[in-house]
Design an enzyme around this catalytic site. Sequence first.
Site, PDB file in Angstrom:
ATOM      1  N   ASP A 113       2.226  66.414 174.302  1.00 32.84           N
ATOM      2  CA  ASP A 113       3.284  66.918 173.444  1.00 32.84           C
ATOM      3  C   ASP A 113       4.371  67.339 174.406  1.00 32.84           C
ATOM      4  O   ASP A 113       4.100  68.014 175.410  1.00 32.84           O
ATOM      5  CB  ASP A 113       2.828  68.083 172.565  1.00 32.84           C
ATOM      6  N   LYS A 171       6.628  56.786 174.585  1.00 35.69           N
ATOM      7  CA  LYS A 171       5.583  57.485 175.354  1.00 35.69           C
ATOM      8  C   LYS A 171       4.547  56.499 175.878  1.00 35.69           C
ATOM      9  O   LYS A 171       4.096  56.600 177.022  1.00 35.69           O
ATOM     10  CB  LYS A 171       4.882  58.530 174.486  1.00 35.69           C
ATOM     11  N   GLY A 187      14.669  59.180 173.201  1.00 32.95           N
ATOM     12  CA  GLY A 187      14.911  60.592 172.922  1.00 32.95           C
ATOM     13  C   GLY A 187      16.219  61.075 173.530  1.00 32.95           C
ATOM     14  O   GLY A 187      17.274  60.459 173.381  1.00 32.95           O
ATOM     15  N   TYR A 188      16.134  62.181 174.253  1.00 35.12           N
ATOM     16  CA  TYR A 188      17.311  62.819 174.839  1.00 35.12           C
ATOM     17  C   TYR A 188      17.672  62.257 176.219  1.00 35.12           C
ATOM     18  O   TYR A 188      18.590  62.752 176.873  1.00 35.12           O
ATOM     19  CB  TYR A 188      17.076  64.336 174.946  1.00 35.12           C
ATOM     20  N   LYS A 246      11.692  56.873 186.765  1.00 34.38           N
ATOM     21  CA  LYS A 246      11.462  57.945 185.798  1.00 34.38           C
ATOM     22  C   LYS A 246      10.061  58.530 185.953  1.00 34.38           C
ATOM     23  O   LYS A 246       9.886  59.753 185.973  1.00 34.38           O
ATOM     24  CB  LYS A 246      11.674  57.431 184.370  1.00 34.38           C
TER      25      LYS A 246
END
Length: 194
Positions: free
Chosen positions: A68, A13, A150-151, A172
């Site tokens: 989040d 992040k 992550g995914y 991205k």
Amino acid sequence: MKDIIIASNNKGKIEDFKAIFPKANVIGISEIAPDFDVEETGTTFEENAILKSETASKALNKIVIADDSGLSVEALYGEPGIYSARYAGEPKDDQANIEKLLSNLKDKENKKAEFICAIAVSEPGKDTVTYVGKVQGEIIDEQRGENGFGYDPIFFVPSLDKTMAELTAAEKSAISHRGNAIKLMNEDIGERFQ
């Protein structure tokens, strides 16, 4: 150069925020408060982002951004949702999360999914504001790409014919859920971060 404090210990992040704010000094909370941790007791991405940003802002008496975010899969009724980072349990394990998701989707035809990001900005003496960004895609069975976290390796973006993990950081940030939430934030209060 403006300091932007991000209430996260997630290196992925932090790197996303650095790509989105190339002219700022993006600081992860652990650089200032190594033991910072907030129990995410909210039931939505927004509630959890607010918990993190307000706690950090009060502790540091500074403007703090928290996010989040996670994955919502249509055929799984929104799972893994707010539990995205710990979908396969503790400790956090991206590969285990991917394997659990693919296992849960193996008999489903509908692979539609979206990444959702809620950003909260807290400033001492002001009301916290939130912004929500999304990006649509679908889950693929084969992991592709080396970037992101992550995914990202199984989240396919049809309009680009790539997974999130095949995109450069700049590509991205231009289309991601986090990038979209930050665009909304910048349109509203971007001058605070110049």
